[in-house]
Design a protein around this motif. Structure first.
Motif, PDB file in Angstrom:
ATOM      1  N   GLU A 118       0.820  -1.208   0.000  1.00 23.38           N
ATOM      2  CA  GLU A 118       0.000   0.000   0.000  1.00 23.38           C
ATOM      3  C   GLU A 118       0.857   1.263   0.000  1.00 23.38           C
ATOM      4  O   GLU A 118       0.524   2.251  -0.640  1.00 23.38           O
ATOM      5  N   ILE A 119       1.969   1.218   0.705  1.00 21.40           N
ATOM      6  CA  ILE A 119       2.839   2.390   0.785  1.00 21.40           C
ATOM      7  C   ILE A 119       3.523   2.660  -0.548  1.00 21.40           C
ATOM      8  O   ILE A 119       3.609   3.800  -0.995  1.00 21.40           O
ATOM      9  N   VAL A 120       3.996   1.619  -1.224  1.00 19.82           N
ATOM     10  CA  VAL A 120       4.819   1.790  -2.422  1.00 19.82           C
ATOM     11  C   VAL A 120       4.036   1.683  -3.722  1.00 19.82           C
ATOM     12  O   VAL A 120       4.632   1.636  -4.786  1.00 19.82           O
ATOM     13  N   GLU A 121       2.700   1.675  -3.670  1.00 16.52           N
ATOM     14  CA  GLU A 121       1.936   1.417  -4.887  1.00 16.52           C
ATOM     15  C   GLU A 121       2.094   2.506  -5.954  1.00 16.52           C
ATOM     16  O   GLU A 121       1.865   2.246  -7.133  1.00 16.52           O
ATOM     17  N   ASP A 122       2.524   3.700  -5.592  1.00 17.52           N
ATOM     18  CA  ASP A 122       2.733   4.752  -6.590  1.00 17.52           C
ATOM     19  C   ASP A 122       4.014   4.537  -7.385  1.00 17.52           C
ATOM     20  O   ASP A 122       4.130   4.998  -8.514  1.00 17.52           O
ATOM     21  N   ASN A 123       4.978   3.857  -6.820  1.00 16.13           N
ATOM     22  CA  ASN A 123       6.246   3.574  -7.491  1.00 16.13           C
ATOM     23  C   ASN A 123       6.140   2.184  -8.126  1.00 16.13           C
ATOM     24  O   ASN A 123       6.091   1.171  -7.422  1.00 16.13           O
ATOM     25  N   GLN A 124       6.083   2.125  -9.440  1.00 17.61           N
ATOM     26  CA  GLN A 124       5.810   0.862 -10.154  1.00 17.61           C
ATOM     27  C   GLN A 124       6.877  -0.196  -9.903  1.00 17.61           C
ATOM     28  O   GLN A 124       6.557  -1.364  -9.698  1.00 17.61           O
ATOM     29  N   LEU A 125       8.147   0.187  -9.930  1.00 18.64           N
ATOM     30  CA  LEU A 125       9.219  -0.793  -9.703  1.00 18.64           C
ATOM     31  C   LEU A 125       9.145  -1.371  -8.291  1.00 18.64           C
ATOM     32  O   LEU A 125       9.267  -2.587  -8.101  1.00 18.64           O
ATOM     33  N   ALA A 126       8.942  -0.514  -7.318  1.00 21.33           N
ATOM     34  CA  ALA A 126       8.864  -0.973  -5.936  1.00 21.33           C
ATOM     35  C   ALA A 126       7.633  -1.857  -5.729  1.00 21.33           C
ATOM     36  O   ALA A 126       7.703  -2.876  -5.037  1.00 21.33           O
ATOM     37  N   HIS A 127       6.519  -1.484  -6.342  1.00 16.43           N
ATOM     38  CA  HIS A 127       5.293  -2.273  -6.198  1.00 16.43           C
ATOM     39  C   HIS A 127       5.465  -3.667  -6.823  1.00 16.43           C
ATOM     40  O   HIS A 127       5.018  -4.675  -6.259  1.00 16.43           O
ATOM     41  N   THR A 128       6.129  -3.729  -7.970  1.00 19.90           N
ATOM     42  CA  THR A 128       6.396  -5.018  -8.607  1.00 19.90           C
ATOM     43  C   THR A 128       7.269  -5.897  -7.707  1.00 19.90           C
ATOM     44  O   THR A 128       7.019  -7.102  -7.581  1.00 19.90           O
ATOM     45  N   GLU A 129       8.269  -5.314  -7.071  1.00 24.89           N
ATOM     46  CA  GLU A 129       9.139  -6.083  -6.179  1.00 24.89           C
ATOM     47  C   GLU A 129       8.378  -6.574  -4.944  1.00 24.89           C
ATOM     48  O   GLU A 129       8.623  -7.679  -4.465  1.00 24.89           O
ATOM     49  N   VAL A 130       7.442  -5.768  -4.432  1.00 26.57           N
ATOM     50  CA  VAL A 130       6.647  -6.226  -3.289  1.00 26.57           C
ATOM     51  C   VAL A 130       5.751  -7.385  -3.703  1.00 26.57           C
ATOM     52  O   VAL A 130       5.588  -8.357  -2.949  1.00 26.57           O
ATOM     53  N   LEU A 131       5.182  -7.312  -4.906  1.00 23.56           N
ATOM     54  CA  LEU A 131       4.374  -8.429  -5.392  1.00 23.56           C
ATOM     55  C   LEU A 131       5.216  -9.692  -5.563  1.00 23.56           C
ATOM     56  O   LEU A 131       4.772 -10.799  -5.252  1.00 23.56           O
ATOM     57  N   ASN A 132       6.456  -9.528  -6.044  1.00 24.99           N
ATOM     58  CA  ASN A 132       7.372 -10.672  -6.133  1.00 24.99           C
ATOM     59  C   ASN A 132       7.666 -11.232  -4.742  1.00 24.99           C
ATOM     60  O   ASN A 132       7.732 -12.451  -4.555  1.00 24.99           O
ATOM     61  N   ALA A 133       7.855 -10.350  -3.770  1.00 22.07           N
ATOM     62  CA  ALA A 133       8.124 -10.797  -2.402  1.00 22.07           C
ATOM     63  C   ALA A 133       6.940 -11.583  -1.849  1.00 22.07           C
ATOM     64  O   ALA A 133       7.127 -12.596  -1.158  1.00 22.07           O
ATOM     65  N   GLN A 134       5.728 -11.147  -2.162  1.00 24.54           N
ATOM     66  CA  GLN A 134       4.544 -11.897  -1.708  1.00 24.54           C
ATOM     67  C   GLN A 134       4.509 -13.284  -2.347  1.00 24.54           C
ATOM     68  O   GLN A 134       4.177 -14.269  -1.685  1.00 24.54           O
ATOM     69  N   THR A 135       4.860 -13.377  -3.617  1.00 25.92           N
ATOM     70  CA  THR A 135       4.897 -14.675  -4.293  1.00 25.92           C
ATOM     71  C   THR A 135       5.947 -15.586  -3.663  1.00 25.92           C
ATOM     72  O   THR A 135       5.689 -16.767  -3.403  1.00 25.92           O
ATOM     73  N   TYR A 136       7.128 -15.041  -3.410  1.00 25.94           N
ATOM     74  CA  TYR A 136       8.190 -15.838  -2.793  1.00 25.94           C
ATOM     75  C   TYR A 136       7.824 -16.265  -1.369  1.00 25.94           C
ATOM     76  O   TYR A 136       8.189 -17.350  -0.932  1.00 25.94           O
ATOM     77  N   LYS A 137       7.103 -15.413  -0.651  1.00 24.77           N
ATOM     78  CA  LYS A 137       6.676 -15.778   0.697  1.00 24.77           C
ATOM     79  C   LYS A 137       5.714 -16.965   0.653  1.00 24.77           C
ATOM     80  O   LYS A 137       5.824 -17.894   1.451  1.00 24.77           O
ATOM     81  N   THR A 138       4.782 -16.941  -0.304  1.00 27.44           N
ATOM     82  CA  THR A 138       3.840 -18.054  -0.451  1.00 27.44           C
ATOM     83  C   THR A 138       4.571 -19.335  -0.835  1.00 27.44           C
ATOM     84  O   THR A 138       4.291 -20.411  -0.292  1.00 27.44           O
ATOM     85  N   MET A 139       5.513 -19.229  -1.773  1.00 29.54           N
ATOM     86  CA  MET A 139       6.289 -20.403  -2.176  1.00 29.54           C
ATOM     87  C   MET A 139       7.091 -20.957  -1.003  1.00 29.54           C
ATOM     88  O   MET A 139       7.171 -22.179  -0.812  1.00 29.54           O
TER      89      MET A 139
END
Length: 157
Positions: free
Chosen positions: A49-70
């Motif tokens: 929610e904090i980084v959603e305005d910065n596209q690169l940072a938001h993409t990395e957070v989404l990757n982190a969520q995927t890696y956390k689930t894995m």
């Protein structure tokens, strides 16, 4: 008088500049978390929610969520396979036990690697966000420089 007025104007411009809100990594003995504007950010959803305005940072957070689930998936599978094979620790090693131990070791390895990737993605997201803050909010640059008469102040817009 002119020097005093210029100095006062520069100090006023410097004090009016917007405070840069960066995300800071905080370490404690048991865990690590991020802080943003004095608030603790402990989960990836708030960080997204904090980084959603910065596209690169938001993409990395989404990757982190995927890696956390894995990571969660592989570590739980490793625990279940180890638990299923644990009754056979004293028995003679046969093919099915060896396969179970191999699957468990592979799952633990994959889970730990995914957790490491999650941490790296979080770190990259915070770095991208903090770099975006610094480059976007800076309206002027105030530097001290050596000039031919001595020390001078350089203000660039």
């Amino acid at each position: 008088m002119v020097k005093i007025s210029i100095t006062l104007i520069l100090l006023l411009l410097f004090s009016i500049s917007e405070a840069q809100d960066t995300i800071i990594l905080d370490h404690s003995v048991n865990n690590e978390f991020y802080s943003y504007k004095g608030n603790k950010v402990k989960n990836l959803r708030k960080l997204a929610e904090i980084v959603e305005d910065n596209q690169l940072a938001h993409t990395e957070v989404l990757n982190a969520q995927t890696y956390k689930t894995m990571s969660w998936f592989f570590l739980n599978i490793g625990v279940l396979v180890t638990w299923g094979s644990s009754g056979h620790f004293g028995d003679e090693l046969n093919v099915s036990n060896a396969i179970g131990y191999g699957i468990a070791a592979s799952c633990f390895t994959a889970g730990l690697m995914s957790y490491h990737r999650k941490n790296k993605s979080e770190e990259r997201a915070v770095n991208y966000f903090n770099q975006g803050i610094v480059s976007d909010n800076r309206k002027f640059d105030l530097n001290l420089a050596f000039v031919h008469n001595g020390l001078g102040v350089r203000l660039t817009f």
